[in-house]
Design an enzyme around this catalytic site. Structure first.
Site, PDB file in Angstrom:
ATOM      1  N   GLY A   1      -6.721   0.178  -7.091  1.00  4.13           N
ATOM      2  CA  GLY A   1      -7.824   0.552  -6.603  1.00  4.13           C
ATOM      3  C   GLY A   1      -7.863   2.085  -6.668  1.00  4.13           C
ATOM      4  O   GLY A   1      -6.946   2.662  -7.502  1.00  4.13           O
TER       5      GLY A   1
ATOM      6  N   GLY B   1      -6.702   4.375  -4.588  1.00  2.00           N
ATOM      7  CA  GLY B   1      -5.480   4.879  -4.043  1.00  2.00           C
ATOM      8  C   GLY B   1      -4.271   4.645  -5.229  1.00  2.00           C
ATOM      9  O   GLY B   1      -3.512   5.573  -5.454  1.00  2.00           O
TER      10      GLY B   1
ATOM     11  N   ARG C   1       0.632  -1.333  -0.068  1.00  2.00           N
ATOM     12  CA  ARG C   1      -0.114   0.101  -0.029  1.00  2.00           C
ATOM     13  C   ARG C   1       0.777   1.276  -0.091  1.00  2.00           C
ATOM     14  O   ARG C   1       0.450   2.236   0.405  1.00  2.00           O
ATOM     15  CB  ARG C   1      -1.008   0.138   1.198  1.00  2.00           C
ATOM     16  CG  ARG C   1      -2.074  -1.004   1.324  1.00  2.00           C
ATOM     17  CD  ARG C   1      -3.069  -0.507   2.216  1.00  2.00           C
ATOM     18  NE  ARG C   1      -4.408  -1.354   2.025  1.00  2.00           N
ATOM     19  CZ  ARG C   1      -5.351  -1.729   1.276  1.00  2.00           C
ATOM     20  NH1 ARG C   1      -5.325  -0.624   0.368  1.00  2.00           N
ATOM     21  NH2 ARG C   1      -6.377  -2.452   1.261  1.00  2.00           N
TER      22      ARG C   1
ATOM     23  N   ASP D   1     -14.396  -3.219  -3.636  1.00  2.00           N
ATOM     24  CA  ASP D   1     -15.139  -2.321  -2.951  1.00  2.00           C
ATOM     25  C   ASP D   1     -15.987  -1.451  -4.191  1.00  2.00           C
ATOM     26  O   ASP D   1     -17.102  -1.040  -3.692  1.00  2.00           O
ATOM     27  CB  ASP D   1     -14.263  -1.139  -2.411  1.00  2.00           C
ATOM     28  CG  ASP D   1     -13.524  -1.534  -1.474  1.00  2.00           C
ATOM     29  OD1 ASP D   1     -13.675  -2.781  -0.759  1.00  2.00           O
ATOM     30  OD2 ASP D   1     -12.470  -0.960  -0.894  1.00  2.00           O
TER      31      ASP D   1
HETATM   32  O1  F6P Z   1      -9.871  -2.209  -0.419  1.00  2.00           O
HETATM   33  C1  F6P Z   1     -10.128  -3.262  -0.298  1.00  2.00           C
HETATM   34  C2  F6P Z   1     -10.101  -3.381   1.264  1.00  2.00           C
HETATM   35  O2  F6P Z   1     -10.371  -4.743   1.484  1.00  2.00           O
HETATM   36  C3  F6P Z   1     -11.460  -2.575   1.863  1.00  2.00           C
HETATM   37  O3  F6P Z   1     -12.625  -3.343   1.611  1.00  2.00           O
HETATM   38  C4  F6P Z   1     -10.846  -2.801   3.341  1.00  2.00           C
HETATM   39  O4  F6P Z   1     -11.448  -1.470   4.107  1.00  2.00           O
HETATM   40  C5  F6P Z   1      -9.476  -2.706   3.174  1.00  2.00           C
HETATM   41  O5  F6P Z   1      -9.139  -2.932   1.854  1.00  2.00           O
HETATM   42  C6  F6P Z   1      -8.571  -3.188   4.218  1.00  2.00           C
HETATM   43  O6  F6P Z   1      -7.428  -3.071   4.044  1.00  2.00           O
HETATM   44  P1  F6P Z   1      -6.068  -3.758   4.507  1.00  2.00           P
HETATM   45  O7  F6P Z   1      -5.930  -4.633   3.398  1.00  2.00           O
HETATM   46  O8  F6P Z   1      -4.766  -2.695   4.524  1.00  2.00           O
HETATM   47  O9  F6P Z   1      -6.198  -4.221   5.833  1.00  2.00           O
END
Ligand code: F6P
Length: 373
Positions: free
Chosen positions: A110, A112, A74, A135
């Site tokens: 996505g 971001g 991320r 999402d």
């Molecule tokens: O964007 C996909 C997602 O699964 C969202 O639905 C959720 O809010 C987020 O990613 C969770 O993020 P991470 O993988 O950083 O815990």
């Protein structure tokens, strides 16, 4: 001249990523004679210059596999933690792009990732973005790969929770992902026949939710399944978050912005145990035993369904065609079944939430599902 292209997957993983890598790669190599390399772990691999050759062999047999063969992260290119410090790594990315003699870079991700891809485009790189996310919240695309599979998984979960809720005469609150958008909870709630669906776009009143549960009990249905989107908030919490968000937007100095962001993060953190708060409030108000199920990462793991394989292949191969034509700075969106290039600047930072007049909302209301308002 043979074009040399890099590809990466960024943000949360989702089913269909490998289908898109394969779709892009097969068309790029087979139809357009390009060379393809895959950067590891999203934008971090582009910064650290970690990549692998992607040839026909590497692309074989991946269509049906979940996750991403390239790994993901991320990281944000302009604010990346390197050696314990937050640094702007865009110049390093530009250097690595040039060192690898790339003609284009494909960022699969996505909302971001769309923002990050736009930053790289603004730094002069030729960038194409392919929209993935469970999402379904990316602007200008009807849907994104990953959503259909997650919708199927969440729907099956809602289905399965019915028989146990019914047997024990319980209220079951099931938390469904979706970040700030309610698509996944709304879709799975409708398809799985949830009795009440709570989404971020419609702040709820817990009294109204309790009234719906009590009305069901009074008519002999002394159990309820509630599909709760992770971003859904009651009316007071939604107002607090809106105020905290406005403070961040309105902050005039970097210090004020940092303080406002810290405050917003604490408002968001306080929301984490929301499903448990909803369940205990309902237990108290209705007298029915209440339980919580958090679906979590199971929603984005495992093999992609047919829709996501198709969409990944469609958008991936169209992305290769666009690069061959010299197009860049776009998201390859899905619109009415076609792959359509949309300027990245129109997509970046533009969240697609559920419109209040969406037909799914009308359908949910039409079958008597409570939406908590
Ligand atoms: O964007 C996909 C997602 O699964 C969202 O639905 C959720 O809010 C987020 O990613 C969770 O993020 P991470 O993988 O950083 O815990």
């Amino acid at each position: 001249m043979t074009k040399r292209v890099g590809i990466l997957t960024a943000g949360g993983d989702s089913p269909g990523l490998n289908a898109a890598i394969r779709g892009f790669g097969k068309a790029a190599i087979g139809q357009h004679g390009m060379e393809l390399i895959g950067f590891r772990d999203g934008l971090r691999g582009l910064v650290e210059d970690r990549w692998q050759d992607l040839d026909g062999e590497a692309l074989a047999g991946i269509l049906t596999i979940g996750g991403t063969i390239l790994g993901t992260s991320r990281d944000k290119p302009h604010k990346m933690v390197v050696d314990g410090e937050v640094r702007d790594m865009v110049p390093t990315i530009v250097e690595n792009y040039e060192r690898n003699k790339l003609d284009a870079i494909v960022c699969i991700g996505g909302g971001g990732t769309a923002k990050n891809a736009n930053r790289l485009a603004q730094a002069g790189l030729d960038v194409i973005h392919l929209p993935k996310t469970i999402d379904n919240d990316i602007a200008h695309t009807d849907t994104s790969f990953g959503f259909s599979t997650a919708l199927g998984i969440a729907t099956e979960a809602v289905d399965r929770l019915h028989s146990t809720a019914h047997s024990h005469h319980r209220v079951i609150v099931v938390e469904i992902m979706g970040h700030k958008a309610g698509w996944l909870a709304l879709g799975a709630g409708i398809a799985g026949g949830a009795d009440i669906i709570l989404i971020p776009e419609i702040p709820y009143s817990i009294e109204s939710v309790a009234d719906s549960v009590k009305a069901r009990a009074a008519s002999g249905r002394n159990f309820s399944v509630i599909a709760l989107a992770e971003g859904a908030r009651n009316q007071e919490d939604a107002a607090d978050l809106a105020a905290a968000t406005a403070l961040v937007k309105g902050a005039g100095t970097p210090e004020a912005k940092a303080a406002a962001s810290k405050h917003k993060a604490s408002v968001e953190a306080a929301h984490r145990d929301n499903p448990f708060k909803v369940a205990s409030a309902l237990e108290e108000a209705t007298g029915l035993e209440s339980r919580v199920t958090i679906l979590g990462y199971v929603q984005r793991g495992g093999t992609p369904d047919a829709n996501d394989r198709l969409l990944g292949t469609l958008l991936g191969s169209a992305g290769a065609d666009l690069i061959a034509e010299g197009v860049s700075g776009v998201t390859v969106a899905s619109q009415a079944g076609r792959a359509v290039p949309v300027p990245l600047a129109d997509v970046a930072g533009n969240l697609k939430t559920v419109p209040l007049d969406d037909p799914w909302i009308a359908a949910a209301r039409g079958v008597g599902t409570g939406l908590g308002d």
